[in-house]
Every structure is written in structure tokens, then in C-alpha cells.
Design a protein around this motif. Sequence first.
Motif, mmCIF file in Angstrom:
data_model
loop_
_atom_site.group_PDB
_atom_site.id
_atom_site.type_symbol
_atom_site.label_atom_id
_atom_site.label_comp_id
_atom_site.label_asym_id
_atom_site.label_seq_id
_atom_site.Cartn_x
_atom_site.Cartn_y
_atom_site.Cartn_z
ATOM 1 N N PRO A 156 9.707 8.949 3.912
ATOM 2 C CA PRO A 156 9.640 10.448 4.275
ATOM 3 C C PRO A 156 10.892 11.259 4.327
ATOM 4 O O PRO A 156 10.877 12.418 4.157
ATOM 5 C CB PRO A 156 8.495 10.518 5.349
ATOM 6 N N GLU A 157 11.820 10.373 4.982
ATOM 7 C CA GLU A 157 13.284 10.951 5.145
ATOM 8 C C GLU A 157 14.146 10.048 5.071
ATOM 9 O O GLU A 157 13.854 8.785 5.071
ATOM 10 C CB GLU A 157 13.383 11.753 6.210
ATOM 11 N N PRO A 158 15.402 10.426 4.585
ATOM 12 C CA PRO A 158 16.308 9.274 4.509
ATOM 13 C C PRO A 158 16.485 8.641 6.064
ATOM 14 O O PRO A 158 16.334 9.214 7.085
ATOM 15 C CB PRO A 158 17.681 10.317 4.354
ATOM 16 N N SER A 159 16.616 7.353 5.811
ATOM 17 C CA SER A 159 16.856 6.041 7.082
ATOM 18 C C SER A 159 15.256 5.985 7.530
ATOM 19 O O SER A 159 15.142 4.964 8.289
ATOM 20 C CB SER A 159 17.549 6.531 8.023
ATOM 21 N N HIS A 160 14.130 6.501 7.096
ATOM 22 C CA HIS A 160 12.892 6.248 7.591
ATOM 23 C C HIS A 160 12.369 5.433 6.584
ATOM 24 O O HIS A 160 12.391 5.625 5.032
ATOM 25 C CB HIS A 160 11.946 7.496 7.532
ATOM 26 N N ALA A 161 11.494 4.489 6.965
ATOM 27 C CA ALA A 161 10.529 3.562 6.013
ATOM 28 C C ALA A 161 9.460 3.126 6.826
ATOM 29 O O ALA A 161 9.254 2.953 7.975
ATOM 30 C CB ALA A 161 11.244 2.345 5.802
ATOM 31 N N GLU A 162 8.201 3.512 6.177
ATOM 32 C CA GLU A 162 6.661 3.630 6.924
ATOM 33 C C GLU A 162 5.891 2.875 6.047
ATOM 34 O O GLU A 162 5.968 2.950 4.700
ATOM 35 C CB GLU A 162 6.435 4.807 7.387
ATOM 36 N N GLN A 163 4.766 2.185 6.587
ATOM 37 C CA GLN A 163 3.648 1.694 5.936
ATOM 38 C C GLN A 163 2.470 1.857 6.875
ATOM 39 O O GLN A 163 2.582 2.176 8.200
ATOM 40 C CB GLN A 163 3.678 0.106 5.849
ATOM 41 N N ASN A 164 1.415 1.941 6.421
ATOM 42 C CA ASN A 164 -0.207 2.235 7.142
ATOM 43 C C ASN A 164 -0.709 0.808 7.431
ATOM 44 O O ASN A 164 -0.959 0.029 6.743
ATOM 45 C CB ASN A 164 -0.882 2.990 6.100
ATOM 46 N N PRO A 165 -0.685 0.713 8.718
ATOM 47 C CA PRO A 165 -1.226 -0.559 9.278
ATOM 48 C C PRO A 165 -2.605 -0.836 8.560
ATOM 49 O O PRO A 165 -2.885 -1.960 8.529
ATOM 50 C CB PRO A 165 -1.111 -0.521 10.829
ATOM 51 N N ASP A 166 -3.306 0.101 8.325
ATOM 52 C CA ASP A 166 -4.704 -0.067 7.939
ATOM 53 C C ASP A 166 -4.713 -0.682 6.444
ATOM 54 O O ASP A 166 -5.348 -1.505 6.131
ATOM 55 C CB ASP A 166 -5.604 1.098 7.834
ATOM 56 N N ASP A 167 -3.639 -0.521 5.691
ATOM 57 C CA ASP A 167 -3.398 -1.211 4.674
ATOM 58 C C ASP A 167 -3.139 -2.636 4.322
ATOM 59 O O ASP A 167 -3.498 -3.577 3.771
ATOM 60 C CB ASP A 167 -2.075 -0.438 3.672
ATOM 61 N N TRP A 168 -2.419 -3.132 5.817
ATOM 62 C CA TRP A 168 -2.287 -4.478 5.917
ATOM 63 C C TRP A 168 -3.691 -5.233 6.123
ATOM 64 O O TRP A 168 -3.840 -6.269 5.228
ATOM 65 C CB TRP A 168 -1.593 -4.829 7.119
ATOM 66 N N TRP A 169 -4.433 -4.830 6.874
ATOM 67 C CA TRP A 169 -5.831 -5.331 6.880
ATOM 68 C C TRP A 169 -6.521 -5.399 5.834
ATOM 69 O O TRP A 169 -7.367 -6.482 5.441
ATOM 70 C CB TRP A 169 -6.546 -4.410 8.038
ATOM 71 N N HIS A 170 -6.661 -4.373 5.049
ATOM 72 C CA HIS A 170 -7.187 -4.124 3.840
ATOM 73 C C HIS A 170 -6.790 -5.023 2.917
ATOM 74 O O HIS A 170 -7.509 -5.918 2.239
ATOM 75 C CB HIS A 170 -6.984 -2.537 3.041
ATOM 76 N N ALA A 171 -5.517 -5.418 2.861
ATOM 77 C CA ALA A 171 -4.885 -6.315 1.698
ATOM 78 C C ALA A 171 -5.126 -7.867 2.269
ATOM 79 O O ALA A 171 -5.334 -8.602 1.515
ATOM 80 C CB ALA A 171 -3.392 -6.449 2.123
#
Length: 373
Positions: A35-50
Motif C-alpha cells: 500500500p505504501e513504500p516499505s509496507h508489505a501486507e497479506q490477509n490472514p484469512d487468505d492463508w486459511w483459505h489456501a
Amino acid sequence: MIGIDGGTEGLRAHVFDLAGRSRGVGKCGYETRFPEPSHAEQNPDDWWHAAGIAVHEAIANAGISPDQITALACDTTSCTVVALDANGRPLRPCLLWMDVRAHREAADVAACGDPALRLNGGGRGPVSPEWMIPKALWLKRNQPDLWAQAAMVGEYQDYLTLRLTGLWTGSLNNATMRWHYQTQHGGWPASMLARLDLSDLLQRWPATLVPAGQIIGPLTADAAHHLGLNAGTPVVQGGADAFIGMIGLGVTAPGDLALITGSSHLQLGIAERSVHEAGTWGTYMDCVYPDRPVIEGGQTSTGSVIAWFKRHFAEHTDFDTLNALAAALPPGPKACSPSTTSRATAPPTPTRSPVARSRGCRSNTPPPMSTAP
């Protein structure tokens, strides 16, 4: 047995027989957002779905029934920090391991003078903004309303364990090498947290740490339904992906060294004794094996940089084609030269210094053309 590997680009599940041979594999990717420089994010719900998709696929490819699975264990990326409410639901996207927005907080941790900093070059630093305490301090300072709602702060590993067993249990592996937890020096870094006005993090961390290889608890009925397994299947503690990889590589004795490649590169060795000196990270006692210190080196921007390049400049070109194009370039600086007329526009993640900026890079050869129809 089932092994689940929660990586940067996606999650994989393997079915192994008792001789350690893979009998079936499943995988599912998930998105990383910048979303911004130096930021990196994931959705934890995506891990459970995967996890649900990958485990179902692995069981099907192995051609076995859930009754044949005797246990499962997970490893995940480390320093991937989650904030959860009292029901275990994510309050925000995770701060992925490569997220370095907490660089000011990391400097404050390094300057606090606490003895727990022995893990960081014998107290000389650096402290990485990737690590747990800088990220937790960033959350408290920058999202105080969310911090007040957070009943649990942990990692990807702990979130997955919670979904599997219903137990808020931490990984001794993760805590000893990224949370400043030190088994030979009182455990939790309480004095460090007090110096940083972060003592309330202790009540949000898991109260119990389980070492790799020990059973955490049984698989819940809900988790069993999601994964296509039997309720009650033992869930065994894993830890950080690269460090757990040391076991598979047979790196067990002093002098042994593992080279782990992936989104980042790590060199992980077993030391003869505890070492806390300038230029080293660690050693981390009891991190992988009881009473054995682990020493660490590494490079953050390796495979993740290749994935970034492909995503932004060669989205429709496969890696085999990119490898062939790279192999055709002559060695030396003429293939790629610094540019003073362009500036890199992509986020600098991953880097440990988000205030650093590139002047860009100009290739002297045409960029690869799309192979899409």
C-alpha cells in the motif's frame, strides 16, 4: 503425515510417508499488497483459505484417505506479525516479514540499551525493522485504537496454530530468534519492553511457547472439516520456514551450515558455543534443537526481487524464458548500467532501510516481450 509450508507467494501442503518421501502435494497462492513504500501486507484469512485448498489437493494427489494421516505440522514465514481480537479474528492485514515500516521503532529498540540486545551484534546492532518488537511498537504508536482492541499479537505460525487447534500457543523457534526471547537469560524480554513503554505486549503474546517437534494439541472439528482431515489428528509445532528447513537438510552438529534459498536467502549454522559479537545475529539458543545455538546470516532481497521484477516488467513472461534471456546477456556491467535520468518507482520493500532510494537501472538490451497470445 502432512507438512504445511506457508510461504511468501503461497502455501504448499505435502503428504509424506514415514520414510520422508513426498506422496502428494497441493498448493495455493495468495496476494501480497504494497500500500505504501516499505509496507508489505497479506490477509490472514487468505492463508486459511489456501490451507484448505492445498491440503485437499495433496490428499487427493496422494491417493490416500484421511484415516491414514497420523499427524500434521506447519512452518511459515517469520516476523509476519498479526493482530487479532479476542475471538482470534484479524483486526488488520498482517505486517509481512519484508515490511520495514518500523525502521524508526527499530532504531529506538537498538538505542534502548537493554541486555536482550546481545542477539543483535552483541548489543552493537543493527535491529531489523522486520522483527517482532519494532513492528508491535509501530502498531501501538500508529494505530492506538486497533492496539486497544488487540487481544493477541503473534505471527503467521501462531495464527495458523490457533485456527488448527483453537489454542493461542507460540513457537519457541520464532520467539528465540525474532522476539528477543532468550532461554538462558530469563526468557521474555520484559525489561526491554518496559524501556520501550511496551509492557502491554506481554499480555498479548502467547503465554505458552512450544518447541519444534512437540505436539500442540488435537485438530478441532471445524479445522478438520476445512482441511478434509479427521478431528483429533495431532498438530505438531513447527516454526520459521528456513529454520525448520535445517532439520530436513540434516544440519544438526556444530560446524554444519544450511543455505536456504527462496524469497530471501539465509545462512544458518550450528555453533559450538553461544556467540554474541559485532557482525553476527544470534546465537539463538534452543531455537531449533535443545541446548544448541544457531547463528544467522542472510540476504533479504533475493527471490522476492525476481518476483517483483516479473510482476512489474514481465508479467506474461514465464521464468524459463526470463532465464534464457538472462543467460544470453554478456557478463559485466555493460548489460545493466546505472541511470541518472530515471528513478525506481516501485516500493523499496524488501529492504532494511526504507529511507534508502534507488536512482534506477537502465538496461542496454530490449526488455523481454510478452509471450501472451
